[in-house]
Design an enzyme around this catalytic site. Sequence first.
Site, PDB file in Angstrom:
ATOM      1  N   GLY A 212       0.811  -1.202   0.000  1.00 30.26           N
ATOM      2  CA  GLY A 212       0.000   0.000   0.000  1.00 30.26           C
ATOM      3  C   GLY A 212       0.848   1.258   0.000  1.00 30.26           C
ATOM      4  O   GLY A 212       1.936   1.313  -0.584  1.00 30.26           O
ATOM      5  N   SER A 213       0.373   2.269   0.709  1.00 29.67           N
ATOM      6  CA  SER A 213       1.013   3.583   0.635  1.00 29.67           C
ATOM      7  C   SER A 213       2.371   3.658   1.326  1.00 29.67           C
ATOM      8  O   SER A 213       3.075   4.658   1.162  1.00 29.67           O
ATOM      9  CB  SER A 213       0.074   4.640   1.229  1.00 29.67           C
ATOM     10  OG  SER A 213      -1.067   4.803   0.410  1.00 29.67           O
ATOM     11  N   THR A 214       2.764   2.648   2.093  1.00 26.94           N
ATOM     12  CA  THR A 214       4.121   2.676   2.647  1.00 26.94           C
ATOM     13  C   THR A 214       5.151   2.638   1.519  1.00 26.94           C
ATOM     14  O   THR A 214       6.270   3.131   1.671  1.00 26.94           O
ATOM     15  CB  THR A 214       4.370   1.500   3.611  1.00 26.94           C
ATOM     16  OG1 THR A 214       4.168   0.251   2.920  1.00 26.94           O
ATOM     17  CG2 THR A 214       3.432   1.569   4.807  1.00 26.94           C
TER      18      THR A 214
END
Length: 483
Positions: A212-214
């Site tokens: 995801g956004s990591t």
Amino acid sequence: MNKTIRRASVFCLLMVLALLVRATWVQAYEARALADDEHNRRNTIAQYAQPLGNIIVAGSPVTGSKETHGDDLRYKRTYTQGELYASVTGYSSQAYGATQLEGIYGDVLDGTDDRLKNPADLITGERTAPGDVLTTIDPDVQKAAFEALGDDRGAAVAMDPESGRILGMVSSPSYDPSDISGTGDGDAWQKLLDDESKPMVNRALRQPLPPGSTFKLVVASAALENGLYGSVDEPTDSPDPYTLPGTSTVLSNENPSAPCENATLRTALQYSCNNVFAKVAADLGQDKLKAMADAFGFDTEELDVPVRASQSVYPTGMDKAQTALTGIGQFEVTATPMQMAMVSAALANGGELASPHMVSQVTGGDGSTLQEFPDGESERVVKESTAEQLRSAMVTVVDEGTGSNATIDGAEVGGKTGTAQNGVDNSNTPYAWFTSYAKDDSTGKQVAVAVVVEDSGAARSEVSGNGLAAPVAQKMMKAALGR
């Protein structure tokens, strides 16, 4: 001697010679193979004929041996706080073999490693006193992660950015290796195999998931390293909404009111703007993104810590729209918690990635060092200026953005949240991610962490990296800093 007797004599002589050749072959060439055969019970009897060496955490053994009765296997393995340390030790079972540190260092722990023997032992074949395996695990960090994850399905890793020492590694749900260490534990073994939550899978190392956004930290690194943008505070060319190249698919942001149009990388990390990082990924192209991801450790086939981690993957062969989706950690991007901890660790360490390891020494029964794993062997991933800028942006995420639950008084904390889609059309509960670093303002002590919560039982609307994963990371970081 008549012809019949002569022929019979020659035949018998040939038979004797064949038997002698076969016996010589078995003794001279096949003896080792027969001795090492997994079905040779004498090996198992010998392995458990004496107490095994131990796996050590902070100077204290977390393993032991217990004498059995009425069995030809005299000792069996025991574990202190088995559930807490199962993701570190693995198991050593009389019936089912050994995994992780128990398996990798089995010869040391049962005393058969040649390095343990003196010249006389090598000649006589006598079994020597077993050795021990000293880990880098900090029991306070390990306990903090275990308790913070609780009944949630997920994993957490903490490491020292400068040395590469793994300070904590937890996979949840866990299991007690003592329950399967004997020969009569078939029911317990089958129960573990049948458990849908797969407690024997080390999720910290062996469960790659969409990050995801990591993953936006990797994309931001690539943007700065390749000169797409000069700093994290330079406005980007990012329309909002953003339509994926060559498609009519509009990529939305989690927060529709966030200032994501042409946002800077700092603001885009703070609000986790999908439009910005999808556009950055499309502009850079998959080759530059893959090169950056690989520098952080993605696509490494043999990441041994020393337990081998599953490969984290940045895909290839994509069109531009698919490449854009990788910019937000989706499409076919996968990462383990170990990998995402490495990303934060490299940024915290000025752009250099120290080799992660959770064993510091392997020692003999007399305390002599058989093998040592030095700290600080590192490779540069990004320029120091790039790491500095991204640390600053990560601090903004925690202080003013989506990572507020990771704050620690008296420490610089930077992080990145992530919520990754799960299932076809995101039909399953999303994964909640958080990766971060913390530095004590007074001592300079540092730690990097990654946490993923696969399933907490929370309502779908309540799943977020800040809500589920950041609190786990905060407790681990506080423990590592001694707070």
